[in-house]
Design a protein around this motif. Structure first.
Motif, short mmCIF file in Angstrom:
data_model
loop_
_atom_site.label_atom_id
_atom_site.label_comp_id
_atom_site.label_asym_id
_atom_site.label_seq_id
_atom_site.Cartn_x
_atom_site.Cartn_y
_atom_site.Cartn_z
N LEU A 3 0.82 -1.20 0.00
CA LEU A 3 0.00 0.00 0.00
C LEU A 3 0.86 1.26 0.00
O LEU A 3 0.60 2.21 -0.73
N VAL A 4 1.93 1.23 0.80
CA VAL A 4 2.85 2.38 0.85
C VAL A 4 3.57 2.53 -0.48
O VAL A 4 3.74 3.64 -1.01
N LEU A 5 4.01 1.42 -1.07
CA LEU A 5 4.70 1.49 -2.36
C LEU A 5 3.78 2.04 -3.46
O LEU A 5 4.21 2.84 -4.30
N LEU A 6 2.53 1.62 -3.46
CA LEU A 6 1.59 2.15 -4.45
C LEU A 6 1.34 3.63 -4.24
O LEU A 6 1.24 4.40 -5.20
N THR A 7 1.23 4.05 -2.99
CA THR A 7 0.98 5.46 -2.70
C THR A 7 2.18 6.32 -3.11
O THR A 7 2.02 7.35 -3.76
N VAL A 8 3.37 5.90 -2.76
CA VAL A 8 4.58 6.66 -3.10
C VAL A 8 4.78 6.68 -4.62
O VAL A 8 5.08 7.72 -5.22
N GLY A 9 4.61 5.54 -5.26
CA GLY A 9 4.76 5.47 -6.72
C GLY A 9 3.74 6.33 -7.44
O GLY A 9 4.06 7.02 -8.42
N GLY A 10 2.52 6.30 -6.97
CA GLY A 10 1.48 7.13 -7.59
C GLY A 10 1.74 8.61 -7.42
O GLY A 10 1.52 9.41 -8.33
#
Length: 77
Positions: free
Chosen positions: A10-17
């Protein structure tokens, strides 16, 4: 353990987005930064408004600026 993996994704998706969105906003800002010249009418005039005086030793004519005559004048003979 499962909650930790889910939170990590979830954190990776948020940071990547957010990185992708920031890049898109930056590129859109550069694309809209075009300048307009505001020229109107049938033709455009790009001539300078101020023109300098020619050098006092400047000679008019084609022969003084091209070919063998020009080389002869540059050599000082």
């Amino acid at each position: 353990m499962i909650k930790n993996v889910f939170a990590r994704y979830l954190v990776l998706l948020t940071v990547g987005g957010s990185l992708l969105g920031g890049a898109a906003v930056g590129l859109a800002g550069m694309a809209s930064a075009a300048t307009t010249n505001g020229a109107t009418g049938p033709g455009y005039s790009y001539a300078p408004s101020v023109k300098a005086k020619p050098a006092p030793t400047q000679k008019p004519g084609w022969h003084n600026h091209h070919g063998a005559w020009h080389i002869h004048a540059l050599n000082g003979s």
